[in-house]
Every structure is written in C-alpha cells, then in structure tokens.
Write a protein that holds these residues in place. Structure first.
Motif, PDB file in Angstrom:
ATOM      1  N   ASP A 132       0.853  -1.193   0.000  1.00 54.87           N
ATOM      2  CA  ASP A 132       0.000   0.000   0.000  1.00 54.87           C
ATOM      3  C   ASP A 132       0.882   1.233   0.000  1.00 54.87           C
ATOM      4  O   ASP A 132       1.851   1.312   0.775  1.00 54.87           O
ATOM      5  CB  ASP A 132      -0.907   0.039   1.236  1.00 54.87           C
ATOM      6  CG  ASP A 132      -2.166  -0.787   1.061  1.00 54.87           C
ATOM      7  OD1 ASP A 132      -2.424  -1.225  -0.079  1.00 54.87           O
ATOM      8  OD2 ASP A 132      -2.881  -1.007   2.047  1.00 54.87           O
ATOM      9  N   CYS A 133       0.560   2.200  -0.863  1.00 53.37           N
ATOM     10  CA  CYS A 133       1.324   3.447  -0.949  1.00 53.37           C
ATOM     11  C   CYS A 133       0.395   4.639  -0.757  1.00 53.37           C
ATOM     12  O   CYS A 133      -0.762   4.605  -1.191  1.00 53.37           O
ATOM     13  CB  CYS A 133       1.985   3.593  -2.315  1.00 53.37           C
ATOM     14  SG  CYS A 133       3.176   2.321  -2.700  1.00 53.37           S
ATOM     15  N   VAL A 134       0.924   5.702  -0.132  1.00 49.40           N
ATOM     16  CA  VAL A 134       0.214   6.967   0.003  1.00 49.40           C
ATOM     17  C   VAL A 134       1.193   8.087  -0.325  1.00 49.40           C
ATOM     18  O   VAL A 134       2.276   8.159   0.264  1.00 49.40           O
ATOM     19  CB  VAL A 134      -0.355   7.170   1.420  1.00 49.40           C
ATOM     20  CG1 VAL A 134      -1.104   8.497   1.509  1.00 49.40           C
ATOM     21  CG2 VAL A 134      -1.269   6.024   1.808  1.00 49.40           C
ATOM     22  N   THR A 135       0.827   8.966  -1.257  1.00 49.53           N
ATOM     23  CA  THR A 135       1.711  10.048  -1.664  1.00 49.53           C
ATOM     24  C   THR A 135       1.530  11.260  -0.751  1.00 49.53           C
ATOM     25  O   THR A 135       0.625  11.298   0.093  1.00 49.53           O
ATOM     26  CB  THR A 135       1.420  10.484  -3.106  1.00 49.53           C
ATOM     27  OG1 THR A 135       0.152  11.164  -3.149  1.00 49.53           O
ATOM     28  CG2 THR A 135       1.379   9.286  -4.043  1.00 49.53           C
ATOM     29  N   ALA A 136       2.379  12.272  -0.940  1.00 50.49           N
ATOM     30  CA  ALA A 136       2.271  13.509  -0.169  1.00 50.49           C
ATOM     31  C   ALA A 136       0.966  14.243  -0.470  1.00 50.49           C
ATOM     32  O   ALA A 136       0.505  15.050   0.335  1.00 50.49           O
ATOM     33  CB  ALA A 136       3.461  14.417  -0.464  1.00 50.49           C
ATOM     34  N   LYS A 137       0.362  13.956  -1.625  1.00 48.48           N
ATOM     35  CA  LYS A 137      -0.929  14.556  -1.991  1.00 48.48           C
ATOM     36  C   LYS A 137      -2.099  13.685  -1.553  1.00 48.48           C
ATOM     37  O   LYS A 137      -3.231  13.903  -1.958  1.00 48.48           O
ATOM     38  CB  LYS A 137      -0.989  14.795  -3.503  1.00 48.48           C
ATOM     39  CG  LYS A 137       0.018  15.819  -3.986  1.00 48.48           C
ATOM     40  CD  LYS A 137      -0.124  16.044  -5.484  1.00 48.48           C
ATOM     41  CE  LYS A 137       0.875  17.091  -5.971  1.00 48.48           C
ATOM     42  NZ  LYS A 137       0.757  17.316  -7.443  1.00 48.48           N
ATOM     43  N   ASP A 138      -1.814  12.672  -0.726  1.00 44.45           N
ATOM     44  CA  ASP A 138      -2.821  11.775  -0.168  1.00 44.45           C
ATOM     45  C   ASP A 138      -3.470  10.891  -1.232  1.00 44.45           C
ATOM     46  O   ASP A 138      -4.617  10.474  -1.082  1.00 44.45           O
ATOM     47  CB  ASP A 138      -3.894  12.570   0.591  1.00 44.45           C
ATOM     48  CG  ASP A 138      -4.389  11.818   1.820  1.00 44.45           C
ATOM     49  OD1 ASP A 138      -3.622  11.011   2.364  1.00 44.45           O
ATOM     50  OD2 ASP A 138      -5.541  12.038   2.224  1.00 44.45           O
ATOM     51  N   GLU A 139      -2.737  10.612  -2.296  1.00 51.04           N
ATOM     52  CA  GLU A 139      -3.205   9.657  -3.306  1.00 51.04           C
ATOM     53  C   GLU A 139      -2.833   8.247  -2.847  1.00 51.04           C
ATOM     54  O   GLU A 139      -1.701   8.010  -2.417  1.00 51.04           O
ATOM     55  CB  GLU A 139      -2.561   9.954  -4.660  1.00 51.04           C
ATOM     56  CG  GLU A 139      -2.873  11.337  -5.193  1.00 51.04           C
ATOM     57  CD  GLU A 139      -1.977  11.741  -6.338  1.00 51.04           C
ATOM     58  OE1 GLU A 139      -2.422  12.526  -7.186  1.00 51.04           O
ATOM     59  OE2 GLU A 139      -0.811  11.290  -6.374  1.00 51.04           O
ATOM     60  N   HIS A 140      -3.784   7.317  -2.948  1.00 50.27           N
ATOM     61  CA  HIS A 140      -3.575   5.955  -2.449  1.00 50.27           C
ATOM     62  C   HIS A 140      -3.574   4.973  -3.622  1.00 50.27           C
ATOM     63  O   HIS A 140      -4.336   5.133  -4.571  1.00 50.27           O
ATOM     64  CB  HIS A 140      -4.700   5.540  -1.494  1.00 50.27           C
ATOM     65  CG  HIS A 140      -4.786   6.387  -0.257  1.00 50.27           C
ATOM     66  ND1 HIS A 140      -4.667   5.860   1.015  1.00 50.27           N
ATOM     67  CD2 HIS A 140      -4.968   7.721  -0.090  1.00 50.27           C
ATOM     68  CE1 HIS A 140      -4.783   6.834   1.905  1.00 50.27           C
ATOM     69  NE2 HIS A 140      -4.980   7.967   1.263  1.00 50.27           N
ATOM     70  N   TRP A 141      -2.721   3.937  -3.516  1.00 50.35           N
ATOM     71  CA  TRP A 141      -2.885   2.807  -4.422  1.00 50.35           C
ATOM     72  C   TRP A 141      -2.368   1.535  -3.769  1.00 50.35           C
ATOM     73  O   TRP A 141      -1.560   1.574  -2.849  1.00 50.35           O
ATOM     74  CB  TRP A 141      -2.240   3.054  -5.789  1.00 50.35           C
ATOM     75  CG  TRP A 141      -0.749   3.137  -5.824  1.00 50.35           C
ATOM     76  CD1 TRP A 141       0.147   2.126  -5.864  1.00 50.35           C
ATOM     77  CD2 TRP A 141       0.036   4.346  -5.844  1.00 50.35           C
ATOM     78  NE1 TRP A 141       1.427   2.602  -5.897  1.00 50.35           N
ATOM     79  CE2 TRP A 141       1.384   3.959  -5.904  1.00 50.35           C
ATOM     80  CE3 TRP A 141      -0.291   5.707  -5.831  1.00 50.35           C
ATOM     81  CZ2 TRP A 141       2.422   4.882  -5.941  1.00 50.35           C
ATOM     82  CZ3 TRP A 141       0.742   6.625  -5.868  1.00 50.35           C
ATOM     83  CH2 TRP A 141       2.075   6.213  -5.920  1.00 50.35           C
ATOM     84  N   HIS A 142      -2.882   0.407  -4.285  1.00 52.36           N
ATOM     85  CA  HIS A 142      -2.569  -0.914  -3.722  1.00 52.36           C
ATOM     86  C   HIS A 142      -1.996  -1.796  -4.815  1.00 52.36           C
ATOM     87  O   HIS A 142      -2.465  -1.774  -5.960  1.00 52.36           O
ATOM     88  CB  HIS A 142      -3.834  -1.556  -3.142  1.00 52.36           C
ATOM     89  CG  HIS A 142      -3.617  -2.943  -2.626  1.00 52.36           C
ATOM     90  ND1 HIS A 142      -3.140  -3.200  -1.360  1.00 52.36           N
ATOM     91  CD2 HIS A 142      -3.797  -4.153  -3.224  1.00 52.36           C
ATOM     92  CE1 HIS A 142      -3.041  -4.509  -1.192  1.00 52.36           C
ATOM     93  NE2 HIS A 142      -3.431  -5.107  -2.300  1.00 52.36           N
ATOM     94  N   ILE A 143      -0.968  -2.560  -4.475  1.00 50.94           N
ATOM     95  CA  ILE A 143      -0.306  -3.457  -5.426  1.00 50.94           C
ATOM     96  C   ILE A 143      -0.232  -4.851  -4.809  1.00 50.94           C
ATOM     97  O   ILE A 143       0.280  -5.013  -3.689  1.00 50.94           O
ATOM     98  CB  ILE A 143       1.119  -2.975  -5.756  1.00 50.94           C
ATOM     99  CG1 ILE A 143       1.099  -1.546  -6.298  1.00 50.94           C
ATOM    100  CG2 ILE A 143       1.794  -3.916  -6.750  1.00 50.94           C
ATOM    101  CD1 ILE A 143       2.469  -0.882  -6.291  1.00 50.94           C
ATOM    102  N   ASP A 144      -0.752  -5.833  -5.514  1.00 54.21           N
ATOM    103  CA  ASP A 144      -0.573  -7.230  -5.123  1.00 54.21           C
ATOM    104  C   ASP A 144       0.529  -7.830  -5.990  1.00 54.21           C
ATOM    105  O   ASP A 144       0.497  -7.709  -7.221  1.00 54.21           O
ATOM    106  CB  ASP A 144      -1.864  -8.024  -5.317  1.00 54.21           C
ATOM    107  CG  ASP A 144      -2.913  -7.682  -4.264  1.00 54.21           C
ATOM    108  OD1 ASP A 144      -2.548  -7.614  -3.075  1.00 54.21           O
ATOM    109  OD2 ASP A 144      -4.083  -7.462  -4.639  1.00 54.21           O
ATOM    110  N   VAL A 145       1.505  -8.450  -5.359  1.00 57.50           N
ATOM    111  CA  VAL A 145       2.631  -9.031  -6.082  1.00 57.50           C
ATOM    112  C   VAL A 145       2.547 -10.548  -5.990  1.00 57.50           C
ATOM    113  O   VAL A 145       2.569 -11.112  -4.893  1.00 57.50           O
ATOM    114  CB  VAL A 145       3.977  -8.553  -5.485  1.00 57.50           C
ATOM    115  CG1 VAL A 145       5.131  -9.081  -6.326  1.00 57.50           C
ATOM    116  CG2 VAL A 145       4.018  -7.037  -5.393  1.00 57.50           C
TER     117      VAL A 145
END
Length: 369
Positions: A132-145
C-alpha cells in the motif's frame, strides 16, 4: 507542509465561515446529540452575522455527514453561499468551533492535519506480497505481487525422502519471490516518494526482501516483527508511530535551521512585524507558527493575499490600500504564505515554552557588500 492545496480557497474575497464540527456518536441518541452540537455552532455563526445562504450550504454538508456516519469530525470553509473546502477528520476536532470573518480560520485544521509524509507498507509471504502506498498529496494505491515461482513453497517434514533437496528448493523459491517483491517495493517507493516504509510478514521472507531492496529504500524502512496482513490494526499502529517520528524529525530540522539562521542574522526573522514584512516581499521559504498562537494577535490586511502588515499605515503607503482590516495574525500569515508558495511548519507548544512566530528566508535580508 506545502500549502498549494489551499490556493483555491482564497480565490473568493470572503468573508468566510469556518466550522470545526464534532460528529462523534457515543450515546444511544447519538444522531440527536450531533445535531444539537451543530445547532450550537450554527447559532454562533448567526450571532456573527453569517449570511443565510452560507448557513444553508453548511447545513447541507453537516446533514449529509450525519446521515452517512462517515467520520468523527469535519472541517468546512464556506463563503458566499458555497462550500469551498471540506475534509473529514479521523477524530473529533480538539476545539470544536465556528467563526465568521474576513479570512478562513485554517491554522487549527493545519495543525491537526499535520505533515503529509509519503509512505508505504508491505506485507510479504512465500508467494509474494501486498503493498500500500500513500503520496504527499494523499493519493492511495494498492499493489498485489504474485511470485514467479510457486513450487515448492513449503519445506518437507523431517525424515521425508529427499528432504534436503526439497528444503533447498523451497528456500530458493522464497528467495526468487522475495526478489520480485523487493523490486516492486523499490518501484512503488520511488513512485510515491516514500519517506516512511514498514515491512511486515513471514520472518524469513521479510529478511530476504530486506536483503534485496535498494539502499535508498532501506534507510527509510522499519520492520514490523509480526506475521500479519495489510489491514491489521497493529500494522497501522506501527506505521502511525513511524509517521509521528518522521514528522517530529522534520519539524525539529526546520526549527534548528531557524535558530541557526536567526543567530547568523541574515536568513531568518522572528516576530509578527518582521515576519509579515518578509511575506509581503516574497522572502519566506518556510513560515513557522506555534500551534496555539495568541488569538488576540492581530495584523492588518488588504484585499490581496500578500497585503499583510503590523500597521495599517504600511499597507496604505506600500500598496495604497484605502480600507485595511484587522484580522487574526495566524489567518493573515497563512493566506500570505499560500500566495507566495511558502511552506508552513506548525511548532508544538506543549512543553510550556514560548514559541515565536518566525520564518526561514529564501534570500538574505542583508545587502551584499
């Protein structure tokens, strides 16, 4: 703290209604209690002569929040019958209130919002991982590997035929999958600019991933010593602990630089008059404000954001402002900081010491010799 996200807020001339509403529901008649708390805030705005169309716009937002039960608190800024900015809060505001004035009352919100530090969490296992990632602009995304190797995943039990060969094969499978997960963590961390990274999951796989990630990512990483999943509250608590630490480090770095530059006498200023002058002239790189700035502190403002001064005469002489207004110092300084692309650091004042208003400057106030 970057303030560009507030630029659209100041495109309206005002005056502004600012609302910090407590939406907690802790009793059987919770909805009624929330409604009563909002009515009290609305009455405060009425007493301050907020126009009816702005009050109706706020009613719609609060009613929607009460109906949807989405948050514990909310901050709303409105003007001219329109809601200009709103954000749900993860907890009730420390000081619920409603004000109406020439500028929005933003400092309490910025203090509660805090620094937005880009971050990443990863949970790894023998088959791959979740990121799970969150940017400084509060954008979220999820990556399944998903790992490239699936067999064998588990070691054989002691005494099984050809045990050592299968054990080596299983360990090789883990390492191959861990290398892929590490590569994806590196890519995701670079994409979101992660400054805080927590890696959890299977201990042996976690160690293999840590051996493969880049040095730049590793220096921002801590381990959560538990086999968990990406939504585990314990993992979230570890992340929040790390973010608090990173925030403290960032604030202290700026505070130390401010003290150093102020001692040198040319790349920092302290005090309301000096800070407002530096903002007027576009000198401020980072504005420093205490989180409990005296509410009686006032500055004079004009219609343009950079028109801020300790005296009305300064605005008349420098900008030809005919009708300067007095406003809360924190609101005036933040508006000017937004307009001049300055950053903000909110300094905690819970240690009992006095924290000055000040600024680190982009360029020296001392003329070159």
């Amino acid at each position: 703290m970057e303030l560009a996200f507030l630029k659209t807020l100041y495109q309206r001339p005002g005056p502004y209604a600012s609302v910090y509403a407590d939406l907690t529901r802790t009793t059987e008649d919770a909805a009624k209690a929330v409604e009563l708390r909002w009515r009290a805030l609305r009455a405060d705005l009425e007493d301050q002569n907020a126009p009816e169309d702005t009050l109706r716009a706020l009613d719609r937002v609060i009613d929607e929040e009460i109906a949807e039960r989405r948050s514990e608190g909310i901050v709303v800024f409105a003007a001219d019958g329109e809601v200009l900015y709103r954000e749900r809060l993860p907890r009730p505001p420390q000081n619920p209130r409603a004000t109406f004035g020439p500028l929005p009352d933003v400092l309490p919100y910025l203090a509660e919002r805090g620094e937005k530090i880009p971050h990443l969490t990863a949970v790894v296992d023998r088959r791959g991982g979740a990121i799970d990632c969150v940017t400084a602009k509060d954008e979220h995304w999820h990556i399944d590997v998903e790992g490239d190797e699936e067999y064998p995943i588990r070691k054989t039990k002691a005494g099984d035929w050809n045990q050592s060969r299968f054990q080596r094969a299983a360990e090789n499978t883990w390492k191959i999958n861990a290398k892929k997960v590490a590569h994806e963590i590196d890519r995701a961390a670079d994409r979101c600019g992660a400054e805080a990274i927590v890696i959890a999951g299977d201990t042996r796989v976690r160690n293999a991933v840590l051996e493969e990630i880049s040095e730049n990512v590793l220096e921002h990483t801590v381990e959560a010593d538990k086999n968990t999943d990406i939504d585990d509250p314990d993992l979230d608590a570890e992340l929040r602990r790390l973010l608090r630490l990173k925030t403290y480090e960032r604030v202290m770095t700026v505070a130390e630089r401010f003290d150093r530059e102020l001692a040198n006498g040319d790349r920092a200023v302290a005090g309301l008059p000096e800070t407002s002058t530096a903002l007027r002239h576009g000198q401020v790189e980072t504005l420093l404000l205490p989180d409990d700035l005296d509410s009686d502190a006032r500055l004079w403002i004009g219609p343009e954001p950079v028109q801020v001064a300790a005296t009305a005469e300064e605005l008349r002489e420098e900008f030809g402002v005919t009708d300067p207004e007095q406003e809360r110092a924190d609101a005036a300084l933040v508006r000017a900081a937004v307009a001049t692309d300055s950053e903000l650091v909110v300094l905690p004042s819970d240690d009992g010491t006095s924290t000055p208003v000040g600024a680190v400057l982009r360029f020296s106030t001392v003329p070159a010799q």
